[in-house]
Design a protein around this motif. Structure first.
Motif, PDB file in Angstrom:
ATOM      1  N   LYS A  89       0.929  -1.086  -0.421  1.00 45.68           N
ATOM      2  CA  LYS A  89       0.321  -0.048  -0.059  1.00 45.68           C
ATOM      3  C   LYS A  89       1.100   1.421  -0.057  1.00 45.68           C
ATOM      4  N   LYS A  90       0.405   2.673  -0.735  1.00 42.95           N
ATOM      5  CA  LYS A  90       1.136   3.248  -0.654  1.00 42.95           C
ATOM      6  C   LYS A  90       1.317   4.444   1.163  1.00 42.95           C
ATOM      7  N   LYS A  91       2.615   4.686   1.457  1.00 40.51           N
ATOM      8  CA  LYS A  91       2.988   5.290   2.711  1.00 40.51           C
ATOM      9  C   LYS A  91       2.426   6.119   2.744  1.00 40.51           C
ATOM     10  N   ALA A  92       1.770   6.984   2.006  1.00 39.31           N
ATOM     11  CA  ALA A  92       1.378   8.333   2.665  1.00 39.31           C
ATOM     12  C   ALA A  92      -0.012   7.864   2.309  1.00 39.31           C
ATOM     13  N   LYS A  93      -1.065   8.324   3.634  1.00 45.03           N
ATOM     14  CA  LYS A  93      -2.537   8.325   4.004  1.00 45.03           C
ATOM     15  C   LYS A  93      -3.481   9.868   3.224  1.00 45.03           C
ATOM     16  N   LYS A  94      -4.148   9.095   2.649  1.00 46.87           N
ATOM     17  CA  LYS A  94      -4.928  10.932   1.792  1.00 46.87           C
ATOM     18  C   LYS A  94      -6.460  10.186   1.716  1.00 46.87           C
ATOM     19  N   ASN A  95      -7.450  10.930   1.868  1.00 44.59           N
ATOM     20  CA  ASN A  95      -9.003  10.724   1.564  1.00 44.59           C
ATOM     21  C   ASN A  95      -8.757  10.286   0.011  1.00 44.59           C
ATOM     22  N   LEU A  96      -8.819  11.176  -0.595  1.00 45.39           N
ATOM     23  CA  LEU A  96      -9.146  11.006  -1.859  1.00 45.39           C
ATOM     24  C   LEU A  96      -7.190  11.176  -2.981  1.00 45.39           C
ATOM     25  N   ARG A  97      -6.665  10.030  -3.301  1.00 47.16           N
ATOM     26  CA  ARG A  97      -5.527  10.229  -4.749  1.00 47.16           C
ATOM     27  C   ARG A  97      -6.357   9.747  -5.674  1.00 47.16           C
ATOM     28  N   LYS A  98      -5.488  11.574  -6.639  1.00 48.29           N
ATOM     29  CA  LYS A  98      -5.713  11.958  -8.003  1.00 48.29           C
ATOM     30  C   LYS A  98      -5.219  11.097  -8.828  1.00 48.29           C
ATOM     31  N   SER A  99      -4.611  10.067  -8.264  1.00 46.46           N
ATOM     32  CA  SER A  99      -4.363   9.046  -9.471  1.00 46.46           C
ATOM     33  C   SER A  99      -3.038   7.660  -8.998  1.00 46.46           C
ATOM     34  N   PHE A 100      -3.334   6.884  -9.594  1.00 41.64           N
ATOM     35  CA  PHE A 100      -2.227   5.515  -9.647  1.00 41.64           C
ATOM     36  C   PHE A 100      -1.962   5.149 -10.506  1.00 41.64           C
ATOM     37  N   ARG A 101       0.207   5.425 -10.355  1.00 37.41           N
ATOM     38  CA  ARG A 101       0.192   4.681 -10.806  1.00 37.41           C
ATOM     39  C   ARG A 101       0.458   3.549 -11.620  1.00 37.41           C
ATOM     40  N   ARG A 102       0.224   2.600 -12.269  1.00 37.63           N
ATOM     41  CA  ARG A 102       0.953   1.362 -12.559  1.00 37.63           C
ATOM     42  C   ARG A 102       1.992   1.007 -12.183  1.00 37.63           C
ATOM     43  N   PHE A 103       3.373   1.741 -12.031  1.00 40.13           N
ATOM     44  CA  PHE A 103       4.199   0.432 -11.683  1.00 40.13           C
ATOM     45  C   PHE A 103       5.230   2.306 -10.350  1.00 40.13           C
ATOM     46  N   PRO A 104       4.145   1.903  -9.222  1.00 36.50           N
ATOM     47  CA  PRO A 104       5.259   3.340  -8.121  1.00 36.50           C
ATOM     48  C   PRO A 104       6.857   2.867  -7.864  1.00 36.50           C
ATOM     49  N   LYS A 105       7.169   3.706  -7.608  1.00 38.89           N
ATOM     50  CA  LYS A 105       8.745   3.438  -7.073  1.00 38.89           C
ATOM     51  C   LYS A 105       8.684   2.578  -6.095  1.00 38.89           C
ATOM     52  N   ILE A 106       9.529   1.580  -4.987  1.00 38.78           N
ATOM     53  CA  ILE A 106       9.452   1.094  -4.216  1.00 38.78           C
ATOM     54  C   ILE A 106       9.103   1.683  -2.234  1.00 38.78           C
ATOM     55  N   SER A 107       9.788   2.857  -2.712  1.00 44.20           N
ATOM     56  CA  SER A 107      10.159   3.659  -1.885  1.00 44.20           C
ATOM     57  C   SER A 107       8.436   4.489  -1.182  1.00 44.20           C
ATOM     58  N   GLU A 108       7.757   4.571  -2.202  1.00 42.71           N
ATOM     59  CA  GLU A 108       6.840   4.932  -1.803  1.00 42.71           C
ATOM     60  C   GLU A 108       5.635   3.670  -1.291  1.00 42.71           C
ATOM     61  N   LEU A 109       6.216   2.422  -0.987  1.00 43.21           N
ATOM     62  CA  LEU A 109       4.968   1.738  -0.474  1.00 43.21           C
ATOM     63  C   LEU A 109       5.994   1.385   1.093  1.00 43.21           C
ATOM     64  N   GLU A 110       4.598   0.096   1.561  1.00 44.49           N
ATOM     65  CA  GLU A 110       4.901  -0.075   2.269  1.00 44.49           C
ATOM     66  C   GLU A 110       4.376  -1.817   2.356  1.00 44.49           C
ATOM     67  N   ILE A 111       4.624  -3.046   3.045  1.00 45.47           N
ATOM     68  CA  ILE A 111       4.923  -4.199   2.587  1.00 45.47           C
ATOM     69  C   ILE A 111       3.263  -4.258   3.848  1.00 45.47           C
ATOM     70  N   VAL A 112       2.185  -5.159   2.652  1.00 41.09           N
ATOM     71  CA  VAL A 112       0.984  -5.072   4.431  1.00 41.09           C
ATOM     72  C   VAL A 112       1.095  -6.981   4.091  1.00 41.09           C
ATOM     73  N   LYS A 113       1.109  -7.535   3.469  1.00 42.51           N
ATOM     74  CA  LYS A 113       1.215  -8.857   3.082  1.00 42.51           C
ATOM     75  C   LYS A 113       2.454  -9.817   2.169  1.00 42.51           C
ATOM     76  N   GLU A 114       2.915 -10.589   2.876  1.00 43.28           N
ATOM     77  CA  GLU A 114       3.041 -11.630   2.110  1.00 43.28           C
ATOM     78  C   GLU A 114       2.969 -13.225   2.308  1.00 43.28           C
ATOM     79  N   PHE A 115       2.996 -13.976   1.090  1.00 44.27           N
ATOM     80  CA  PHE A 115       1.980 -15.297   1.470  1.00 44.27           C
ATOM     81  C   PHE A 115       2.661 -16.247   0.651  1.00 44.27           C
TER      82      PHE A 115
END
Length: 289
Positions: free
Chosen positions: A183-209
């Motif tokens: 999931k994205k690190k920064a919390k927002k009520n509304l995002r105006k865009s979702f990149r298909r390939f975000p930078k790993i630095s923008e993300l945090e792990i939610v779950k590993e299977f």
């Protein structure tokens, strides 16, 4: 053959369902044998994943020779099973905010997403600009990956509604190869865009299977359904055998979040690539492609 009655949702920022022993271990072993006996694969991608893709001549030959794979394929490639998956998601995510704007009425068993290389203009021409009245179809591949296989965080093709992964082998956690959702690190009520390939630095792990034989993961392919695969280390363990698929439209999906529509924008690129490698971002403004 497929036990999806006990799929359970997990805590995530997009709809995910997981089930243990969805396919009995005895059938998993037969499927592994059938994939291993395949004399040819359609392609090798992502550093070591060999695929047999629905729609290819190779796939048709494989299904004819592989009775258990054929039975499983026929289950997935039916409208009744698709509707069952759809109903399970609706039941488990009654308060879910993501919704598909254009509901498909027709299930096309013969349709599949093409696997040839296209530039962005060719891809846009195939997808068209009219996204209403779509049809839905199954995309599926029988795969095996060797050491070195990995998949960077991304969202799948813009035509997909639901994705699924079925593990056919057990892989020790230390060997990697785990499906990971982000999931994205920064919390927002509304995002105006979702990149298909975000930078790993923008993300945090939610779950590993960690791959467990017979386990299945189903998830809705929303604009924020970021996932990847940790690098697989093939050392003192079997290869990573699995089945990956999706229910996809013949047109891009227009998603809505709390009734706010998100439109796909294909990034212009003259390089010819498989659709799975094309960059397409979701924005709150209509497409101008």
């Amino acid at each position: 053959m497929l036990n999806i009655e006990k799929l359970k949702k997990i805590k995530s920022n997009f709809p995910v369902l997981v089930g243990r022993n969805v396919i009995p271990k005895s059938i998993c072993k037969t499927l592994i044998k059938e994939i291993s006996n395949s004399k040819s694969f359609d392609d090798m991608i992502m550093g070591g994943r060999s695929r047999i893709n629905k729609g290819s001549k190779n796939f048709n030959n494989y299904i004819k020779k592989s009775k258990t794979s054929e039975k499983l394929f026929k289950v997935f490639n039916g409208k009744s099973f698709y509707k069952k998956i759809e109903s399970i998601f609706k039941k488990n995510f009654k308060d879910g905010s993501w919704a598909n704007s254009n509901i498909p009425k027709i299930f096309n068993q013969k349709k599949f997403t093409i696997k040839k290389k296209l530039n962005s203009s060719e891809l846009q021409k195939i997808l068209g600009n009219n996204y209403s009245n779509p049809k839905v179809n199954l995309d599926i591949d029988f795969s095996v990956s060797k050491g070195g296989y990995r998949l960077r965080p991304h969202r799948d093709d813009i035509t997909r509604l639901y994705n699924f992964l079925i593990y056919l082998t057990d892989i020790p956690k230390k060997n990697g190869g785990s499906l990971t959702i982000y999931k994205k690190k920064a919390k927002k009520n509304l995002r105006k865009s979702f990149r298909r390939f975000p930078k790993i630095s923008e993300l945090e792990i939610v779950k590993e299977f960690t791959p467990k034989q017979g386990t299945a993961v189903f998830f809705q392919s929303t604009p924020n359904s970021y996932h990847g695969v940790k690098r697989f280390i093939e050392k003192n363990c079997s290869k990573r055998f699995f089945i990956y698929g999706s229910y996809a439209l013949n047109k891009p999906v227009i998603w809505k979040f709390n009734n706010i529509p998100y439109y796909p924008h294909i990034i212009q690129n003259k390089k010819k690539m498989l659709t799975s490698f094309h960059d397409a971002n979701y924005l709150t403004i209509p497409t101008t492609n």
